[in-house]
Design a protein around this motif. Structure first.
Motif, PDB file in Angstrom:
ATOM      1  N   PRO A   1       0.853  -1.075  -0.072  1.00 31.25           N
ATOM      2  CA  PRO A   1      -0.112  -0.023   0.189  1.00 31.25           C
ATOM      3  C   PRO A   1       1.059   1.183   0.049  1.00 31.25           C
ATOM      4  N   HIS A   2       2.044   1.213  -0.497  1.00 26.23           N
ATOM      5  CA  HIS A   2       2.579   2.427  -0.781  1.00 26.23           C
ATOM      6  C   HIS A   2       1.918   3.389  -1.602  1.00 26.23           C
ATOM      7  N   PRO A   3       1.821   4.591  -1.382  1.00 21.20           N
ATOM      8  CA  PRO A   3       0.865   5.875  -2.096  1.00 21.20           C
ATOM      9  C   PRO A   3       1.203   5.928  -3.636  1.00 21.20           C
ATOM     10  N   ASP A   4       2.174   5.212  -4.135  1.00 22.55           N
ATOM     11  CA  ASP A   4       2.133   5.313  -5.637  1.00 22.55           C
ATOM     12  C   ASP A   4       1.583   3.900  -6.095  1.00 22.55           C
ATOM     13  N   HIS A   5       1.071   3.169  -5.179  1.00 24.13           N
ATOM     14  CA  HIS A   5       0.485   2.042  -5.797  1.00 24.13           C
ATOM     15  C   HIS A   5      -0.797   1.951  -5.124  1.00 24.13           C
ATOM     16  N   TRP A   6      -1.345   2.808  -4.286  1.00 27.87           N
ATOM     17  CA  TRP A   6      -2.734   2.705  -3.482  1.00 27.87           C
ATOM     18  C   TRP A   6      -2.692   4.287  -3.117  1.00 27.87           C
ATOM     19  N   ASP A   7      -3.323   5.000  -3.901  1.00 24.96           N
ATOM     20  CA  ASP A   7      -3.249   6.379  -3.595  1.00 24.96           C
ATOM     21  C   ASP A   7      -4.601   6.726  -2.761  1.00 24.96           C
ATOM     22  N   THR A   8      -4.755   8.132  -2.411  1.00 25.11           N
ATOM     23  CA  THR A   8      -6.051   8.416  -1.895  1.00 25.11           C
ATOM     24  C   THR A   8      -7.319   8.401  -2.848  1.00 25.11           C
ATOM     25  N   VAL A   9      -6.976   8.761  -4.026  1.00 28.02           N
ATOM     26  CA  VAL A   9      -8.113   8.746  -4.945  1.00 28.02           C
ATOM     27  C   VAL A   9      -8.590   7.341  -5.055  1.00 28.02           C
ATOM     28  N   ALA A  10      -7.728   6.256  -5.290  1.00 27.56           N
ATOM     29  CA  ALA A  10      -8.258   5.088  -5.667  1.00 27.56           C
ATOM     30  C   ALA A  10      -9.192   4.669  -4.211  1.00 27.56           C
ATOM     31  N   GLN A  11      -8.552   4.749  -3.168  1.00 23.96           N
ATOM     32  CA  GLN A  11      -9.121   4.716  -1.833  1.00 23.96           C
ATOM     33  C   GLN A  11     -10.525   5.216  -1.785  1.00 23.96           C
ATOM     34  N   GLN A  12     -10.854   6.420  -2.290  1.00 21.80           N
ATOM     35  CA  GLN A  12     -11.999   6.867  -2.522  1.00 21.80           C
ATOM     36  C   GLN A  12     -13.178   6.471  -3.450  1.00 21.80           C
ATOM     37  N   LEU A  13     -12.483   6.380  -4.750  1.00 20.45           N
ATOM     38  CA  LEU A  13     -13.441   5.888  -5.903  1.00 20.45           C
ATOM     39  C   LEU A  13     -13.781   4.182  -5.792  1.00 20.45           C
TER      40      LEU A  13
ATOM     41  N   LEU B   1       1.078 -15.463 -15.568  1.00 18.61           N
ATOM     42  CA  LEU B   1       1.703 -14.002 -15.432  1.00 18.61           C
ATOM     43  C   LEU B   1       2.330 -13.874 -14.177  1.00 18.61           C
ATOM     44  N   TYR B   2       3.414 -13.702 -13.947  1.00 14.88           N
ATOM     45  CA  TYR B   2       4.198 -13.215 -12.540  1.00 14.88           C
ATOM     46  C   TYR B   2       4.249 -11.467 -12.644  1.00 14.88           C
ATOM     47  N   ILE B   3       3.566 -11.152 -11.682  1.00 13.85           N
ATOM     48  CA  ILE B   3       3.716  -9.513 -11.354  1.00 13.85           C
ATOM     49  C   ILE B   3       4.771  -9.469 -10.433  1.00 13.85           C
ATOM     50  N   ALA B   4       5.995  -8.990 -10.469  1.00 14.29           N
ATOM     51  CA  ALA B   4       6.788  -9.319  -9.374  1.00 14.29           C
ATOM     52  C   ALA B   4       6.764  -8.039  -8.171  1.00 14.29           C
ATOM     53  N   GLY B   5       6.076  -7.092  -8.536  1.00 14.45           N
ATOM     54  CA  GLY B   5       5.843  -5.805  -7.428  1.00 14.45           C
ATOM     55  C   GLY B   5       7.062  -5.182  -7.416  1.00 14.45           C
ATOM     56  N   ASP B   6       7.251  -4.469  -6.289  1.00 12.97           N
ATOM     57  CA  ASP B   6       8.260  -3.406  -5.864  1.00 12.97           C
ATOM     58  C   ASP B   6       9.555  -4.293  -5.422  1.00 12.97           C
ATOM     59  N   THR B   7      10.405  -4.671  -6.099  1.00 14.61           N
ATOM     60  CA  THR B   7      11.452  -5.720  -5.489  1.00 14.61           C
ATOM     61  C   THR B   7      12.730  -5.547  -6.474  1.00 14.61           C
ATOM     62  N   ILE B   8      13.893  -5.935  -5.925  1.00 15.81           N
ATOM     63  CA  ILE B   8      14.943  -5.653  -6.744  1.00 15.81           C
ATOM     64  C   ILE B   8      15.348  -7.068  -7.178  1.00 15.81           C
ATOM     65  N   TRP B   9      16.259  -7.468  -7.907  1.00 10.87           N
ATOM     66  CA  TRP B   9      16.702  -8.848  -8.272  1.00 10.87           C
ATOM     67  C   TRP B   9      17.439  -9.442  -7.034  1.00 10.87           C
ATOM     68  N   CYS B  10      16.780 -10.474  -6.665  1.00 12.01           N
ATOM     69  CA  CYS B  10      16.989 -11.119  -5.367  1.00 12.01           C
ATOM     70  C   CYS B  10      16.858 -12.563  -5.333  1.00 12.01           C
ATOM     71  N   ASP B  11      17.202 -13.427  -4.167  1.00 10.22           N
ATOM     72  CA  ASP B  11      16.869 -14.902  -4.370  1.00 10.22           C
ATOM     73  C   ASP B  11      15.234 -14.984  -4.340  1.00 10.22           C
ATOM     74  N   ASP B  12      14.395 -14.139  -3.625  1.00  9.41           N
ATOM     75  CA  ASP B  12      13.059 -14.107  -3.886  1.00  9.41           C
ATOM     76  C   ASP B  12      12.319 -14.471  -5.338  1.00  9.41           C
ATOM     77  N   VAL B  13      13.008 -13.452  -6.026  1.00  4.39           N
ATOM     78  CA  VAL B  13      12.698 -13.337  -7.516  1.00  4.39           C
ATOM     79  C   VAL B  13      13.334 -14.917  -8.286  1.00  4.39           C
ATOM     80  N   THR B  14      14.274 -14.994  -8.263  1.00  3.43           N
ATOM     81  CA  THR B  14      14.798 -16.314  -8.650  1.00  3.43           C
ATOM     82  C   THR B  14      14.050 -17.582  -8.347  1.00  3.43           C
ATOM     83  N   GLN B  15      13.745 -17.681  -7.012  1.00  7.25           N
ATOM     84  CA  GLN B  15      12.802 -18.733  -6.742  1.00  7.25           C
ATOM     85  C   GLN B  15      11.609 -18.904  -7.358  1.00  7.25           C
TER      86      GLN B  15
END
Length: 255
Positions: A71-83, A153-167
């Motif tokens: 829920p960081h604001p560039d993924h879940w902003d106040t306009v979305a929450q209201q609409l 479809l894999y939507i990786a989200g806000d992540t860097i390249w790391c073991d979680d992604v390779t797994q």
């Protein structure tokens, strides 16, 4: 399965006869104050939506559910929450269930491991939203594998390249991958999402997949743009599999 990049990490996904909105940031250009520690005074989003704001009610009315990576604001902003209707199903990581319920959403569906809904399977994956102290401050983030029929479809989200992604890549062998790129970073610390070079690492690790880089040119702490990302892919001979869609562009996911 079809995906429209709306802006930043906001996607519209049509799958199994359902329409899902992913990580909605629906505010007007420059609606929000500058991000703390971004190293500049730019208000965000940096760009408009790819359609008139007057069409937002029509978009909202078409939805069957929301998928939220965090829920960081560039993924879940106040306009979305209201609409968004409070009774709309919201699939999320377990760490965000209480927050969403507190915002009045009544159909919050946390995904611990896997969850099946209306012919769609959601599998939650982990990620690393930066390194060191900045990474800790960013909190818990997730990605999701969305599967219907034979398409994955894999939507990786806000992540860097790391073991979680390779797994996740090794376990799910996705047909298509959507990565949050742009090398966003704060005035201190390393990037908190993927760099163009890391996008290529994903493509090289998953040769069966088409890779789409999003999260570009919309937030003030991004340090790489579309041209940079595309140029790196071309230099490495991967432009046939690494794509950089424009805002508003539709993608067709094929097996």
């Amino acid at each position: 399965m079809q995906v429209q990049l709306i802006r930043n990490a906001t996607l519209l996904l049509k799958v199994a006869g359902k329409t899902l909105l992913i990580d909605p940031m629906l505010g007007a250009r420059a609606q929000y104050d500058p991000l703390p520690m971004a190293g500049n005074n730019l208000r965000y989003p940096l760009v408009d939506l790819p359609f008139p704001a007057e069409e937002l009610p029509q978009l909202v009315a078409s939805l069957d559910a929301v998928l939220l990576t965090h829920p960081h604001p560039d993924h879940w902003d106040t306009v979305a929450q209201q609409l968004l209707p409070k009774e709309l199903p919201v699939f999320c990581q377990p760490a965000d269930e209480e927050t969403l319920l507190g915002q009045g959403f009544t159909q919050v569906r946390p995904v611990e491991g896997q969850l099946n809904w209306e012919g769609i399977q959601f599998s939650r994956t982990s990620g690393q939203h930066g390194t060191g102290e900045i990474g800790k401050l960013m909190g818990t983030v997730s990605g999701f594998v969305v599967e219907a029929g034979q398409q994955r479809l894999y939507i990786a989200g806000d992540t860097i390249w790391c073991d979680d992604v390779t797994q996740a890549l090794d376990q799910y062998q996705p047909d298509a991958i959507i990565l949050n790129a742009g090398a966003a970073r704060f005035a201190q610390g390393d990037p908190i999402v993927m760099t163009a070079a890391e996008v290529l690492q994903v493509a090289q690790h998953a040769p069966q997949a088409q890779v789409y880089a999003v999260h570009l040119e919309a937030v003030p702490h991004g340090t790489e743009n579309r041209a940079t990302t595309q140029a790196v892919a071309e230099q490495e001979g991967l432009s046939s599999r690494v794509h950089v869609p424009a805002d508003g562009e539709w993608i067709t996911i094929q097996k």
